[in-house]
Design a protein around this motif. Structure first.
Motif, short mmCIF file in Angstrom:
data_model
loop_
_atom_site.label_atom_id
_atom_site.label_comp_id
_atom_site.label_asym_id
_atom_site.label_seq_id
_atom_site.Cartn_x
_atom_site.Cartn_y
_atom_site.Cartn_z
N HIS A 1 -63.94 84.37 26.00
CA HIS A 1 -65.15 84.77 26.72
C HIS A 1 -66.12 85.53 25.82
O HIS A 1 -67.27 85.12 25.64
N HIS A 2 -65.66 86.63 25.25
CA HIS A 2 -66.55 87.45 24.43
C HIS A 2 -66.74 86.88 23.02
O HIS A 2 -67.84 86.91 22.49
N GLY A 3 -65.65 86.37 22.43
CA GLY A 3 -65.73 85.86 21.06
C GLY A 3 -66.42 84.52 20.93
O GLY A 3 -67.29 84.34 20.08
N LEU A 4 -66.03 83.55 21.78
CA LEU A 4 -66.60 82.21 21.69
C LEU A 4 -67.70 81.94 22.70
O LEU A 4 -68.38 80.93 22.62
N TYR B 1 -67.67 65.44 9.28
CA TYR B 1 -67.56 66.79 8.71
C TYR B 1 -66.80 67.62 9.71
O TYR B 1 -67.16 67.63 10.91
N HIS B 2 -65.74 68.31 9.29
CA HIS B 2 -64.95 69.06 10.26
C HIS B 2 -64.15 70.18 9.61
O HIS B 2 -64.06 70.27 8.39
N GLY B 3 -63.59 71.03 10.48
CA GLY B 3 -62.67 72.08 10.07
C GLY B 3 -61.79 72.42 11.26
O GLY B 3 -62.05 71.98 12.39
N TYR B 4 -60.72 73.19 11.01
CA TYR B 4 -59.78 73.55 12.07
C TYR B 4 -59.56 75.06 12.09
O TYR B 4 -59.54 75.71 11.04
N PHE B 5 -59.36 75.58 13.30
CA PHE B 5 -58.90 76.96 13.46
C PHE B 5 -57.83 77.01 14.52
O PHE B 5 -57.71 76.10 15.34
N ALA C 1 -64.08 86.21 15.93
CA ALA C 1 -63.44 86.54 17.21
C ALA C 1 -61.94 86.72 17.06
O ALA C 1 -61.26 87.09 18.02
N GLY C 2 -61.39 86.44 15.87
CA GLY C 2 -59.96 86.63 15.65
C GLY C 2 -59.18 85.37 15.35
O GLY C 2 -57.96 85.42 15.18
N ALA C 3 -59.86 84.24 15.29
CA ALA C 3 -59.18 82.97 14.97
C ALA C 3 -58.77 82.95 13.51
O ALA C 3 -59.35 83.64 12.66
N LYS C 4 -57.79 82.11 13.22
CA LYS C 4 -57.37 81.88 11.84
C LYS C 4 -57.91 80.53 11.41
O LYS C 4 -57.64 79.51 12.07
N ILE C 5 -58.68 80.50 10.34
CA ILE C 5 -59.20 79.23 9.83
C ILE C 5 -58.05 78.52 9.11
O ILE C 5 -57.46 79.04 8.17
N ILE C 6 -57.72 77.34 9.59
CA ILE C 6 -56.63 76.55 9.03
C ILE C 6 -57.14 75.59 7.96
O ILE C 6 -56.51 75.40 6.93
N LEU D 1 -67.05 77.68 13.32
CA LEU D 1 -65.86 78.16 12.61
C LEU D 1 -66.01 79.64 12.27
O LEU D 1 -65.06 80.42 12.42
N LYS D 2 -67.19 80.05 11.84
CA LYS D 2 -67.43 81.47 11.52
C LYS D 2 -67.34 82.32 12.78
O LYS D 2 -66.74 83.40 12.77
N GLN D 3 -67.91 81.84 13.88
CA GLN D 3 -67.85 82.56 15.15
C GLN D 3 -66.40 82.75 15.59
O GLN D 3 -66.00 83.82 16.02
#
Length: 142
Positions: free
Chosen positions: A23-26, A111-115, A95-100, A89-91
């Protein structure tokens, strides 16, 4: 059965921490609070729900002793640009996610990334020039 997914429910260790992340982070919208015991977030296409992990397993009559590190499932958010992939991804990281997997060009031309979120659920943030969107923002599948 109609080909439709109405709700995706994630079993979480802490409803409060996951509420804050989504809610607050994303910025996912909800009218609920952790005190409700379950949270429903408004998304385009289907609803994302959060429910305590142990209770979700019990409800399905399953053992909840351990969670696998990779379940074989990813949640995906498709964007309109490569820049949006980077921004989201930065957001998520803030918020506390781990960028994988940091944002990068894919083998399929996108173009992509994972968290992973606080409970290890894997999210793919992806852009593809070939994708089209419905007016509500959902991915157009032909």
């Amino acid at each position: 059965m109609e080909p439709r997914i109405s709700i995706i429910t994630l079993g979480v260790q802490s409803l409060t921490e996951s509420y804050n992340f989504y809610h607050h982070g994303l910025g996912f919208e909800t009218s609920g609070t952790p005190k409700d015991g379950i949270l429903f977030f408004k998304t385009t296409g289907c609803c994302l729900a959060l429910y305590p992990y142990q209770q979700l397993a019990e409800d399905a009559l399953l053992e909840a002793s351990t969670k696998p590190s990779f379940s074989g499932i990813t949640l995906a958010h498709n964007t309109h640009s490569e820049e949006q992939v980077e921004q989201i991804l930065k957001q998520a990281e803030l918020a506390g996610a781990k960028i994988i997997k940091p944002a990068q060009t894919t083998s399929w031309g996108g173009y992509h990334g994972y968290f992973t979120d606080l409970d290890g659920y894997l999210w793919e943030i992806a852009y593809g020039a070939m994708w089209q969107f419905n007016p509500d923002g959902s991915l157009l599948i032909k």
